[in-house]
Design a protein around this motif. Sequence first.
Motif, short mmCIF file in Angstrom:
data_model
loop_
_atom_site.label_atom_id
_atom_site.label_comp_id
_atom_site.label_asym_id
_atom_site.label_seq_id
_atom_site.Cartn_x
_atom_site.Cartn_y
_atom_site.Cartn_z
N MET A 24 -2.72 3.16 -1.70
CA MET A 24 -3.36 2.69 -2.66
C MET A 24 -3.53 0.88 -2.42
N SER A 25 -2.98 0.59 -1.44
CA SER A 25 -2.94 -0.56 -0.55
C SER A 25 -3.31 -0.93 0.56
N ASP A 26 -3.69 -1.56 1.93
CA ASP A 26 -3.76 -1.07 2.64
C ASP A 26 -1.54 -1.38 3.81
N THR A 27 -1.94 -0.30 4.85
CA THR A 27 -1.24 -0.35 5.64
C THR A 27 -1.23 -1.97 6.36
N PRO A 28 -0.14 -2.52 7.16
CA PRO A 28 -0.25 -3.77 7.64
C PRO A 28 -1.19 -4.00 8.72
N ALA A 29 -1.18 -2.32 9.19
CA ALA A 29 -1.93 -2.53 10.31
C ALA A 29 -3.77 -2.69 9.49
N GLY A 30 -3.44 -2.23 8.65
CA GLY A 30 -4.65 -1.24 8.43
C GLY A 30 -6.38 -2.53 8.07
N GLY A 31 -7.11 -2.17 6.68
CA GLY A 31 -8.22 -2.56 6.78
C GLY A 31 -8.51 -4.48 6.62
N GLY A 32 -9.89 -4.76 5.97
CA GLY A 32 -9.60 -5.93 6.09
C GLY A 32 -10.00 -6.55 4.42
N GLU A 53 2.42 1.23 2.29
CA GLU A 53 2.10 2.48 1.76
C GLU A 53 3.44 2.51 0.80
N SER A 54 4.68 2.48 1.76
CA SER A 54 6.51 2.85 1.24
C SER A 54 6.46 1.91 0.60
N ALA A 55 5.90 0.88 0.69
CA ALA A 55 6.78 -0.16 -0.49
C ALA A 55 5.60 -0.40 -1.65
N ASP A 56 4.90 0.49 -1.33
CA ASP A 56 4.34 0.32 -3.00
C ASP A 56 4.04 1.68 -3.77
N VAL A 108 4.43 11.32 -7.83
CA VAL A 108 4.97 11.65 -6.31
C VAL A 108 5.63 12.71 -6.56
N ASP A 109 6.08 13.42 -5.68
CA ASP A 109 7.48 14.49 -5.61
C ASP A 109 8.47 14.23 -6.09
N SER A 110 9.20 14.74 -6.62
CA SER A 110 10.83 14.54 -7.30
C SER A 110 11.29 14.19 -6.03
N ALA A 111 11.35 14.74 -4.93
CA ALA A 111 12.69 14.41 -4.18
C ALA A 111 11.98 13.18 -3.53
#
Lengths: 207, 207
Positions: free
Chosen positions: B1-9, B22-25, B57-60
């Motif tokens: 959904m959003s960029d990773t810290p190292a991600g895009g512009g 990604e995980s925080a999102d 997402v998955d229940s796990a």
Amino acid sequence: MSDTPAGGGAGTRRRGRPPRTESADTRDRILVAAREEFSEHGYEKTSVRGIAKAAGVDSALVHHYFGTKEQIFEAAIAVAFAPTLNAPAAIADGPLDGVGERLTRFIFGIWENPTTRKPLLAIVRSAVNNETAAAVFRRLVAAQLLRRLAEQLGHPDGELRAELAAAQLVGCAMLRYVIKLEPLASADLEQIVARIAPVVQGHLTGP
Amino acid sequence: MSDTPAGGGAGTRRRGRPPRTESADTRDRILVAAREEFSEHGYEKTSVRGIAKAAGVDSALVHHYFGTKEQIFEAAIAVAFAPTLNAPAAIADGPLDGVGERLTRFIFGIWENPTTRKPLLAIVRSAVNNETAAAVFRRLVAAQLLRRLAEQLGHPDGELRAELAAAQLVGCAMLRYVIKLEPLASADLEQIVARIAPVVQGHLTGP
């Protein structure tokens, strides 16, 4: 379960209870079952079929006596609420400057007693969760309790006063008996009455 | 959904929001879904599977981030309750003789706003109906809100005072926003504050 009016002698009569018609007994049994079902499962999850089953009668008979599920609920909580609805009469005896303490003691008396607390708790739970149950609660509490209380006050804004006083009592009951927040849940009743009664008095008769 | 810290512009970045992992999102998305599910269905009828499905997402993964259903509930209501938990800080600014009015305005401000009212309502509904939810409510409200409020008062019975003040506010919110009892439900907010603030002040700092 009991004799019909024309029925048998003392030997078959239920002890300590006057003879009643079969239909009145059935009606009572349905009401008790309804109160139990609503207490246990809340308004939404309770069905007419479940009430009928618990009362040992056919669903059609439940509808025959009470009508819709909403009407059964109203009848059941009218019975459960009966002690509370006596508040205006109970506090009418005595001077107006003691009304706060009389009302406070009366309401806490109902909540402190597990027998009268349980049905009250069921009503609160249902009313908080379901709009139909909330409407029934409004009708009963507003019309039969707070409006009568307001009439006794003789203030033009008597109803709002009665509701703000009720808010203090309802909130206290919620936190003490439902949420069980400490130290309030274990506080001595007299300590609570000493703090709450002047507030109730102030709302009802203050400037 | 959003960029990773190292991600895009900037082009792929969500507007008005800093880049996040990604995980925080995902975690946020689960929290939002959990709040919605608990709001809509209450504590008992909400399942981890339902939350996972709503979050896509998955229940796990839900269990991985939050643990049990109770822990998800606690995390969700901690977020929903965040505005309310700011009360001690908000009312700490200013003289102690204005604390009743500041607290009253602060709490009603949260209830009057539909965005902050909705999650609060979900908490109240769940806490009234389910013992696990009530325990979570107790932990959050007692430890994080009322105890901090009590500390500011400096009274030996500060916690009981804070709870009795809370009882007036909770009861008022119940009758006005949940049960919608008239005339309280439609009464002008200023009129209510004028009647409630002195009571809250009295509980907190009175003799």
